[in-house]
Design a protein around this motif. Structure first.
Motif, mmCIF file in Angstrom:
data_model
loop_
_atom_site.group_PDB
_atom_site.id
_atom_site.type_symbol
_atom_site.label_atom_id
_atom_site.label_comp_id
_atom_site.label_asym_id
_atom_site.label_seq_id
_atom_site.Cartn_x
_atom_site.Cartn_y
_atom_site.Cartn_z
ATOM 1 N N MET A 17 43.452 64.621 56.266
ATOM 2 C CA MET A 17 42.854 65.237 55.076
ATOM 3 C C MET A 17 43.476 66.602 54.814
ATOM 4 S SD MET A 17 38.834 64.180 55.108
ATOM 5 C CE MET A 17 38.537 65.061 53.576
ATOM 6 N N LYS A 18 43.759 67.341 55.868
ATOM 7 C CA LYS A 18 44.415 68.642 55.709
ATOM 8 C C LYS A 18 45.828 68.462 55.152
ATOM 9 C CE LYS A 18 42.024 71.156 59.354
ATOM 10 N NZ LYS A 18 42.197 71.784 60.668
ATOM 11 N N ARG A 19 46.506 67.418 55.607
ATOM 12 C CA ARG A 19 47.879 67.164 55.152
ATOM 13 C C ARG A 19 47.913 66.756 53.683
ATOM 14 N NH1 ARG A 19 51.239 62.611 54.798
ATOM 15 N NH2 ARG A 19 49.644 61.254 55.664
ATOM 16 N N LEU A 20 46.974 65.916 53.267
ATOM 17 C CA LEU A 20 47.007 65.337 51.923
ATOM 18 C C LEU A 20 46.137 66.070 50.901
ATOM 19 C CD1 LEU A 20 46.724 61.602 53.006
ATOM 20 C CD2 LEU A 20 48.755 62.715 52.064
ATOM 21 N N GLY A 21 45.153 66.815 51.380
ATOM 22 C CA GLY A 21 44.172 67.416 50.478
ATOM 23 C C GLY A 21 44.543 68.786 49.956
ATOM 24 N N LYS A 22 43.684 69.261 49.078
ATOM 25 C CA LYS A 22 43.838 70.594 48.487
ATOM 26 C C LYS A 22 42.469 71.267 48.506
ATOM 27 C CE LYS A 22 47.515 69.320 45.248
ATOM 28 N NZ LYS A 22 47.893 68.104 45.915
ATOM 29 N N PRO A 23 42.449 72.603 48.594
ATOM 30 C CA PRO A 23 41.159 73.296 48.557
ATOM 31 C C PRO A 23 40.482 73.133 47.198
ATOM 32 C CG PRO A 23 42.912 74.751 49.332
ATOM 33 C CD PRO A 23 43.558 73.501 48.827
ATOM 34 N N ASN A 24 39.169 72.910 47.221
ATOM 35 C CA ASN A 24 38.408 72.842 45.962
ATOM 36 C C ASN A 24 37.914 74.243 45.609
ATOM 37 O OD1 ASN A 24 36.172 73.298 47.609
ATOM 38 N ND2 ASN A 24 35.321 71.254 47.365
ATOM 39 N N SER A 25 37.053 74.349 44.626
ATOM 40 C CA SER A 25 36.560 75.656 44.174
ATOM 41 C C SER A 25 35.771 76.397 45.268
ATOM 42 C CB SER A 25 35.698 75.504 42.924
ATOM 43 O OG SER A 25 34.608 74.641 43.200
ATOM 44 N N ASP A 26 35.224 75.660 46.236
ATOM 45 C CA ASP A 26 34.494 76.274 47.351
ATOM 46 C C ASP A 26 35.408 76.601 48.531
ATOM 47 O OD1 ASP A 26 32.137 75.946 45.934
ATOM 48 O OD2 ASP A 26 31.668 74.028 46.876
ATOM 49 N N GLY A 27 36.695 76.262 48.390
ATOM 50 C CA GLY A 27 37.643 76.499 49.476
ATOM 51 C C GLY A 27 37.664 75.397 50.517
ATOM 52 N N LYS A 28 36.912 74.321 50.285
ATOM 53 C CA LYS A 28 36.894 73.190 51.220
ATOM 54 C C LYS A 28 37.987 72.192 50.841
ATOM 55 C CE LYS A 28 32.027 73.474 52.437
ATOM 56 N NZ LYS A 28 32.247 74.193 53.672
ATOM 57 N N ILE A 29 38.615 71.605 51.856
ATOM 58 C CA ILE A 29 39.677 70.625 51.617
ATOM 59 C C ILE A 29 39.066 69.366 51.003
ATOM 60 C CG2 ILE A 29 41.418 69.147 52.712
ATOM 61 C CD1 ILE A 29 42.242 72.053 52.760
ATOM 62 N N THR A 30 39.685 68.910 49.921
ATOM 63 C CA THR A 30 39.228 67.715 49.211
ATOM 64 C C THR A 30 40.413 66.786 48.992
ATOM 65 O OG1 THR A 30 37.573 69.025 48.059
ATOM 66 C CG2 THR A 30 38.093 66.899 47.107
ATOM 67 N N VAL A 31 40.179 65.495 49.174
ATOM 68 C CA VAL A 31 41.218 64.499 48.921
ATOM 69 C C VAL A 31 40.557 63.270 48.297
ATOM 70 C CG1 VAL A 31 41.117 63.550 51.264
ATOM 71 C CG2 VAL A 31 43.186 63.264 49.937
ATOM 72 N N LYS A 32 41.227 62.652 47.359
ATOM 73 C CA LYS A 32 40.708 61.437 46.717
ATOM 74 C C LYS A 32 40.816 60.260 47.695
ATOM 75 C CE LYS A 32 40.322 63.096 42.405
ATOM 76 N NZ LYS A 32 39.003 63.437 41.929
ATOM 77 N N PHE A 33 39.837 59.364 47.641
ATOM 78 C CA PHE A 33 39.854 58.182 48.504
ATOM 79 C C PHE A 33 41.125 57.365 48.295
ATOM 80 C CE2 PHE A 33 38.742 53.620 49.067
ATOM 81 C CZ PHE A 33 38.636 53.634 50.445
ATOM 82 N N GLY A 34 41.533 57.211 47.041
ATOM 83 C CA GLY A 34 42.735 56.434 46.745
ATOM 84 C C GLY A 34 43.985 57.009 47.379
ATOM 85 N N VAL A 35 44.063 58.339 47.447
ATOM 86 C CA VAL A 35 45.212 59.004 48.074
ATOM 87 C C VAL A 35 45.237 58.685 49.566
ATOM 88 C CG1 VAL A 35 46.221 61.257 48.649
ATOM 89 C CG2 VAL A 35 45.321 60.850 46.350
ATOM 90 N N LEU A 36 44.087 58.818 50.217
ATOM 91 C CA LEU A 36 44.003 58.488 51.645
ATOM 92 C C LEU A 36 44.324 57.018 51.887
ATOM 93 C CD1 LEU A 36 40.794 60.128 53.195
ATOM 94 C CD2 LEU A 36 43.144 60.495 53.890
ATOM 95 N N PHE A 37 43.725 56.157 51.081
ATOM 96 C CA PHE A 37 43.856 54.720 51.291
ATOM 97 C C PHE A 37 45.289 54.239 51.094
ATOM 98 C CE2 PHE A 37 43.375 50.207 50.711
ATOM 99 C CZ PHE A 37 42.335 49.878 51.577
ATOM 100 N N SER A 38 45.998 54.809 50.119
ATOM 101 C CA SER A 38 47.343 54.322 49.799
ATOM 102 C C SER A 38 48.455 55.037 50.563
ATOM 103 C CB SER A 38 47.596 54.430 48.291
ATOM 104 O OG SER A 38 47.534 55.781 47.888
ATOM 105 N N ASP A 39 48.108 56.056 51.353
ATOM 106 C CA ASP A 39 49.114 56.780 52.128
ATOM 107 C C ASP A 39 49.622 55.913 53.277
ATOM 108 O OD1 ASP A 39 50.406 59.491 52.789
ATOM 109 O OD2 ASP A 39 49.430 58.944 54.673
ATOM 110 N N ASP A 40 50.951 55.802 53.403
ATOM 111 C CA ASP A 40 51.544 54.952 54.438
ATOM 112 C C ASP A 40 51.178 55.401 55.849
ATOM 113 O OD1 ASP A 40 52.755 53.259 52.631
ATOM 114 O OD2 ASP A 40 54.675 54.316 52.654
ATOM 115 N N ARG A 41 51.202 56.702 56.067
ATOM 116 C CA ARG A 41 50.885 57.217 57.401
ATOM 117 C C ARG A 41 49.432 56.893 57.772
ATOM 118 N NH1 ARG A 41 52.243 63.367 59.215
ATOM 119 N NH2 ARG A 41 50.601 63.547 60.749
ATOM 120 N N CYS A 42 48.522 57.070 56.834
ATOM 121 C CA CYS A 42 47.113 56.737 57.092
ATOM 122 C C CYS A 42 46.943 55.245 57.345
ATOM 123 C CB CYS A 42 46.237 57.170 55.923
ATOM 124 S SG CYS A 42 45.988 58.945 55.826
#
Length: 83
Positions: free
Chosen positions: A14-39
């Motif tokens: 999640m840290k590798r693929l995500g980006k900080p949201n307005s609260d500064g918490k790392i956020t990633v879309k489920f589709g991004v995680l699901f379709s990532d080859d490494r994941c």
């Protein structure tokens, strides 16, 4: 693989693929995680790992069960920054 280990790997990915949201918490879309080859190579059951991480309050997302395609646009938010 045990659940604790998979949850730690999920946090790293999640840290590798995500980006900080307005609260500064790392956020990633489920589709991004699901379709990532490494994941795909790491997680045999990504949805199960996400459920376990949600139960431990490490991540949060809307709904109970995430399905590819239907929930690709759902944000998964990292609540705890532990490795």
């Amino acid at each position: 693989m045990n659940v604790e280990h998979e949850v730690k790997l999920l946090v790293q990915e999640m840290k590798r693929l995500g980006k900080p949201n307005s609260d500064g918490k790392i956020t990633v879309k489920f589709g991004v995680l699901f379709s990532d080859d490494r994941c795909a190579n790491i997680f045999e059951a990504l949805v199960g790992t996400l459920k376990a991480a949600k139960k431990k309050k490490i991540v949060t997302y809307a709904g109970e069960l995430l399905l590819q395609g239907v929930h690709d646009d759902v944000d998964i938010i990292l609540l705890v920054d532990e490795e």
